[in-house]
Motif scaffolding. Structure first.
Motif, PDB file in Angstrom:
ATOM      1  N   ILE A  60       0.827  -1.174  -0.055  1.00 31.33           N
ATOM      2  CA  ILE A  60       0.217   0.038   0.045  1.00 31.33           C
ATOM      3  C   ILE A  60       0.801   1.275   0.034  1.00 31.33           C
ATOM      4  CG2 ILE A  60      -1.749  -1.124   1.318  1.00 31.33           C
ATOM      5  CD1 ILE A  60      -0.949   0.668   3.665  1.00 31.33           C
ATOM      6  N   THR A  61       0.164   2.460  -0.426  1.00 28.15           N
ATOM      7  CA  THR A  61       1.084   3.455  -0.472  1.00 28.15           C
ATOM      8  C   THR A  61       0.607   4.643   0.768  1.00 28.15           C
ATOM      9  OG1 THR A  61      -0.652   4.621  -2.207  1.00 28.15           O
ATOM     10  CG2 THR A  61       1.554   3.481  -3.023  1.00 28.15           C
ATOM     11  N   ASP A  62      -0.641   4.386   0.802  1.00 29.12           N
ATOM     12  CA  ASP A  62      -1.388   5.297   2.122  1.00 29.12           C
ATOM     13  C   ASP A  62      -2.189   4.344   2.708  1.00 29.12           C
ATOM     14  OD1 ASP A  62      -1.518   8.510   0.258  1.00 29.12           O
ATOM     15  OD2 ASP A  62      -1.254   6.666  -0.863  1.00 29.12           O
ATOM     16  N   LEU A  63      -1.977   5.023   4.135  1.00 31.80           N
ATOM     17  CA  LEU A  63      -2.786   4.259   5.281  1.00 31.80           C
ATOM     18  C   LEU A  63      -3.601   5.368   6.071  1.00 31.80           C
ATOM     19  CD1 LEU A  63      -3.337   1.922   7.158  1.00 31.80           C
ATOM     20  CD2 LEU A  63      -1.720   2.841   8.551  1.00 31.80           C
ATOM     21  N   VAL A  64      -5.157   5.111   6.075  1.00 32.43           N
ATOM     22  CA  VAL A  64      -5.909   5.958   6.415  1.00 32.43           C
ATOM     23  C   VAL A  64      -6.681   5.662   7.651  1.00 32.43           C
ATOM     24  CG1 VAL A  64      -8.021   7.360   5.881  1.00 32.43           C
ATOM     25  CG2 VAL A  64      -6.404   6.932   4.050  1.00 32.43           C
ATOM     26  N   LEU A  65      -6.530   5.942   8.749  1.00 34.18           N
ATOM     27  CA  LEU A  65      -7.185   5.851   9.963  1.00 34.18           C
ATOM     28  C   LEU A  65      -8.781   6.486  10.057  1.00 34.18           C
ATOM     29  CD1 LEU A  65      -4.459   5.660  12.592  1.00 34.18           C
ATOM     30  CD2 LEU A  65      -5.102   3.989  10.905  1.00 34.18           C
ATOM     31  N   LYS A  66      -9.743   5.946   9.309  1.00 36.59           N
ATOM     32  CA  LYS A  66     -10.715   6.711   9.283  1.00 36.59           C
ATOM     33  C   LYS A  66     -11.946   6.762  10.417  1.00 36.59           C
ATOM     34  CE  LYS A  66     -14.318   8.252   6.166  1.00 36.59           C
ATOM     35  NZ  LYS A  66     -13.971   9.398   5.563  1.00 36.59           N
ATOM     36  N   ASP A  67     -12.032   5.985  11.086  1.00 37.04           N
ATOM     37  CA  ASP A  67     -12.430   5.782  12.389  1.00 37.04           C
ATOM     38  C   ASP A  67     -12.112   4.385  13.223  1.00 37.04           C
ATOM     39  OD1 ASP A  67     -14.294   6.490  14.532  1.00 37.04           O
ATOM     40  OD2 ASP A  67     -16.343   5.588  13.561  1.00 37.04           O
ATOM     41  N   CYS A  68     -11.171   4.767  14.048  1.00 39.97           N
ATOM     42  CA  CYS A  68     -10.608   3.606  14.800  1.00 39.97           C
ATOM     43  C   CYS A  68     -10.224   4.055  16.322  1.00 39.97           C
ATOM     44  CB  CYS A  68      -9.125   3.267  14.123  1.00 39.97           C
ATOM     45  SG  CYS A  68      -9.232   2.721  12.514  1.00 39.97           S
ATOM     46  N   PRO A  69     -11.636   4.095  16.909  1.00 38.91           N
ATOM     47  CA  PRO A  69     -11.503   4.610  18.305  1.00 38.91           C
ATOM     48  C   PRO A  69     -10.749   3.838  19.447  1.00 38.91           C
ATOM     49  CG  PRO A  69     -13.569   3.752  17.932  1.00 38.91           C
ATOM     50  CD  PRO A  69     -12.978   3.589  16.633  1.00 38.91           C
ATOM     51  N   LYS A  70     -10.328   2.656  19.033  1.00 41.89           N
ATOM     52  CA  LYS A  70      -9.320   2.034  19.875  1.00 41.89           C
ATOM     53  C   LYS A  70      -8.174   1.395  19.393  1.00 41.89           C
ATOM     54  CE  LYS A  70     -13.540  -0.937  22.390  1.00 41.89           C
ATOM     55  NZ  LYS A  70     -14.296  -1.718  22.297  1.00 41.89           N
ATOM     56  N   MET A  71      -7.900   2.018  18.179  1.00 44.91           N
ATOM     57  CA  MET A  71      -6.419   1.883  17.829  1.00 44.91           C
ATOM     58  C   MET A  71      -5.409   2.349  18.626  1.00 44.91           C
ATOM     59  SD  MET A  71      -4.683   0.732  14.896  1.00 44.91           S
ATOM     60  CE  MET A  71      -5.644   0.984  13.711  1.00 44.91           C
TER      61      MET A  71
END
Length: 311
Positions: A60-71
């Motif tokens: 992958i080229t891009d990582l998006v944390l869209k909605d990860c409240p427990k990450m």
């Protein structure tokens, strides 16, 4: 319940053919081939339960944390084309580990992390595979709109030594705990990084108390530039009655060894630095509640990955 997303591309057997660069189906006026950009591959994460992501040899080229409240953590190792991080909602993520990701845009990734609201202390471990302009990097971080105390450690051991990396996770929290105690219970002023603050301090040291610590661990030099309050006084203090000698570290083998000093809690530390606290209060110097540590290991910067057991 802990969930771990693990992405890995299986290694194929080496082929005895000459490696060729991908070129686009076009050419310049001199008929030279044009190197094609990496195909954009975006991984968007949205999960109420996901606590971490580990990527190894991932395309992958891009990582998006869209909605990860427990990450809580991101680990990326040998991701050849990984470049960018976007954090939309991941308030708890506090551990970042990028090792041997050849095309990582370090400035962009650090900016995204430091723009996360300061609800947690955060540690970022980087093993870049290209040269780093340290002065420019330090200027961007310390002059930026980031409401954290910042510590940047340049580690030059090769093969890599993890002693400083492991130890910092304990004492960086102690510094933040002292600040929180002072702000919440001692009416100590809290620092800010608003637009007005940035305009007020346009030049070095940008409204921060920046200092440098240098040393050698196991024969390899390190350099730390930081505006962490209290740290210099705590390092210089004599051991107290709580001192522990069951740990091999001291200031000769790591940046700071709180157990050897007996500095086992924020309360004990505050007794040690009481005079400095009074001086800062009189000067009306504020502190941030949270801290960020950025640990950069330089063993791979020539472009050739160094093998070790820690990644």
């Amino acid at each position: 319940m802990f969930l771990l997303l693990f992405l890995e591309v299986a290694k194929t057997k080496p082929r005895h053919t000459m490696k060729r660069k991908r070129t686009a189906d076009k050419s310049t006026s001199t008929s030279d081939p044009v190197i094609e950009d990496d195909h954009v591959q975006v991984l968007v994460l949205k999960s109420k339960n996901l606590v971490g992501v580990t990527m190894t040899n991932c395309g992958i080229t891009d990582l998006v944390l869209k909605d990860c409240p427990k990450m809580m953590f991101i680990h990326a190792t040998r991701c050849r084309v990984l470049k960018h991080l976007k954090v939309e909602n991941a308030p708890l993520v506090n551990r970042f580990d990028y090792a041997q990701c050849k095309k990582l845009n370090m400035d962009q990734v650090l900016d995204q992390i430091l723009r996360i609201p300061p609800d947690r202390n955060r540690i970022i471990y980087l093993r870049p595979m290209q040269q780093v302009d340290t002065l420019t990097l330090e200027q961007k971080l310390f002059s930026g709109p980031y409401p954290y105390h910042i510590c940047i450690i340049h580690e030059f051991s090769n093969p890599p030594n993890v002693r400083n990396k492991v130890r910092i996770r304990s004492w960086m929290d102690t510094i933040a705990n002292i600040n929180q105690e002072l702000i919440k219970y001692e009416f100590f002023p809290e620092a800010s990084r608003t637009e007005d603050d940035l305009k007020k301090y346009p030049k070095y040291p940008w409204g921060r108390d920046i200092y440098t610590l240098e040393g050698v661990v196991d024969g390899a030099p390190y350099s730390m530039i930081s505006d962490f309050p209290w740290l210099r006084s705590l390092r210089a203090a004599e051991p107290n009655s709580f001192a522990r000698y069951d740990f091999e570290d001291d200031e000769e083998s790591t940046i700071y060894a709180p157990r050897r000093k007996g500095q086992l809690s924020a309360d004990i530390c505050m007794e040690t630095i009481g005079e400095e606290i009074s001086e800062m209060r009189q000067m009306k110097k504020g502190v941030f509640q949270r801290v960020v540590a950025i640990f950069i290991h330089y063993c791979d910067v020539n472009g050739e990955p160094v093998e070790d057991d820690y990644i």
